[in-house]
Design a protein around this motif. Structure first.
Motif, PDB file in Angstrom:
ATOM      1  N   UNK A 138       0.831  -1.212   0.000  1.00 37.35           N
ATOM      2  CA  UNK A 138       0.000   0.000   0.000  1.00 37.35           C
ATOM      3  C   UNK A 138       0.863   1.258   0.000  1.00 37.35           C
ATOM      4  N   UNK A 139       1.928   1.234   0.806  1.00 38.07           N
ATOM      5  CA  UNK A 139       2.830   2.393   0.869  1.00 38.07           C
ATOM      6  C   UNK A 139       3.552   2.581  -0.463  1.00 38.07           C
ATOM      7  N   UNK A 140       3.932   1.481  -1.086  1.00 40.10           N
ATOM      8  CA  UNK A 140       4.617   1.571  -2.381  1.00 40.10           C
ATOM      9  C   UNK A 140       3.679   2.091  -3.471  1.00 40.10           C
ATOM     10  N   UNK A 141       2.424   1.653  -3.430  1.00 39.78           N
ATOM     11  CA  UNK A 141       1.456   2.146  -4.409  1.00 39.78           C
ATOM     12  C   UNK A 141       1.212   3.642  -4.231  1.00 39.78           C
ATOM     13  N   UNK A 142       1.174   4.096  -2.966  1.00 39.31           N
ATOM     14  CA  UNK A 142       1.020   5.531  -2.702  1.00 39.31           C
ATOM     15  C   UNK A 142       2.199   6.309  -3.292  1.00 39.31           C
ATOM     16  N   UNK A 143       3.415   5.759  -3.114  1.00 39.69           N
ATOM     17  CA  UNK A 143       4.595   6.397  -3.682  1.00 39.69           C
ATOM     18  C   UNK A 143       4.505   6.442  -5.203  1.00 39.69           C
ATOM     19  N   UNK A 144       4.051   5.348  -5.783  1.00 35.85           N
ATOM     20  CA  UNK A 144       3.957   5.281  -7.242  1.00 35.85           C
ATOM     21  C   UNK A 144       3.014   6.351  -7.774  1.00 35.85           C
ATOM     22  N   UNK A 145       1.879   6.515  -7.108  1.00 36.19           N
ATOM     23  CA  UNK A 145       0.924   7.531  -7.533  1.00 36.19           C
ATOM     24  C   UNK A 145       1.492   8.933  -7.355  1.00 36.19           C
ATOM     25  N   UNK A 146       2.266   9.133  -6.293  1.00 35.22           N
ATOM     26  CA  UNK A 146       2.887  10.442  -6.070  1.00 35.22           C
ATOM     27  C   UNK A 146       3.887  10.765  -7.180  1.00 35.22           C
ATOM     28  N   UNK A 199      13.241  12.428  -1.094  1.00 32.78           N
ATOM     29  CA  UNK A 199      13.559  12.021   0.278  1.00 32.78           C
ATOM     30  C   UNK A 199      12.588  10.951   0.761  1.00 32.78           C
ATOM     31  N   UNK A 200      11.324  11.150   0.461  1.00 35.41           N
ATOM     32  CA  UNK A 200      10.296  10.194   0.899  1.00 35.41           C
ATOM     33  C   UNK A 200      10.588   8.795   0.366  1.00 35.41           C
ATOM     34  N   UNK A 201      10.958   8.708  -0.900  1.00 41.15           N
ATOM     35  CA  UNK A 201      11.245   7.401  -1.511  1.00 41.15           C
ATOM     36  C   UNK A 201      12.493   6.767  -0.892  1.00 41.15           C
ATOM     37  N   UNK A 202      13.586   7.514  -0.894  1.00 39.60           N
ATOM     38  CA  UNK A 202      14.851   6.945  -0.438  1.00 39.60           C
ATOM     39  C   UNK A 202      14.852   6.681   1.076  1.00 39.60           C
TER      40      UNK A 202
END
Length: 225
Positions: free
Chosen positions: A116-124, A142-145
């Motif tokens: 779920x967190x990865x999908x949120x990142x992908x959409x961002x 920063x959020x990703x790394x």
């Protein structure tokens, strides 16, 4: 969002942690100015002016500057203080360390990142426009790394990566070419490999991403010196 003056008033009203709150406010404010480029590399720093701008005495500002100096973000030359700057050699050394540590971090993180967190990142990442501000771009980066580093399970590894990433931002921004499109594709590839729990793919995606940034800067220097 509260103004600096409102935050100062709140800090002064906090009798339980008066001094610590003011030092933290001074530290956070100056750090933000360094990281967003408002205080650029080699720029002289006036403790008095910075304190005055925040409505603080010089004591908490002096403590905050001392903390930034200890972290290598501010340097002292006699009585003068200036924002640290990175040479190309410094940048490449930091890149080498990041490449070693962040590829290890992503290998460790594969099994621990929530889909779920990865999908949120992908959409961002998909939703980021090319006109996004540098601050918003760095925030998402920063959020990703940092999410990957923290999911590695090693607090020391995560803290070291965060520190190295922060130091990278001391590099002269005028020498950093735009990498919006390749950077976005690299982040998407990394996220997709993590969603697939593909450890080897995630390591390779991280390596390609970090090397892409380094190679773009080297190309810029080769073109303009």
């Amino acid at each position: 969002m509260k103004s600096a003056g409102e935050r100062v008033t709140e800090a002064k009203d906090d009798s339980g942690a008066h001094s610590g709150s003011l030092v933290q406010l001074a530290y956070s404010t100056v750090l933000a100015k360094i990281l967003d480029g408002s205080l650029a590399g080699n720029q002289l720093i006036s403790e008095g002016k910075l304190a005055s701008d925040l409505g603080l005495s010089r004591t908490p500002m002096r403590e905050a500057i001392g903390r930034l100096e200890g972290e290598g973000l501010v340097v002292r030359n006699g009585r003068s203080l200036a924002v640290q700057t990175l040479t190309l050699s410094d940048y490449l050394e930091i890149h080498h360390m990041r490449r070693l540590l962040e590829t290890e971090a992503v290998a460790l993180a594969v099994e621990h990142l929530a889909p779920e967190a990865l999908q949120d990142l992908r959409q961002a990442v998909l939703g980021m426009e090319e006109t996004v501000s540098p601050v918003d771009h760095w925030t998402l980066d920063d959020r990703i790394h940092n999410m990957i580093a923290e999911a590695s399970g090693s607090r020391l590894l995560a803290r070291t990566i965060a520190d190295l990433r922060r130091r990278t931002r001391l590099f002269d921004r005028s020498r950093i070419p735009s990498r919006f499109h390749p950077g976005r594709q690299e982040h998407l590839r990394m996220i997709d490999t993590l969603l697939a729990k593909d450890k080897a793919g995630a390591v390779e995606a991280m390596r390609i991403h970090l090397d892409g940034a380094k190679n773009a800067i080297l190309n810029e220097f080769n073109k303009f010196g």
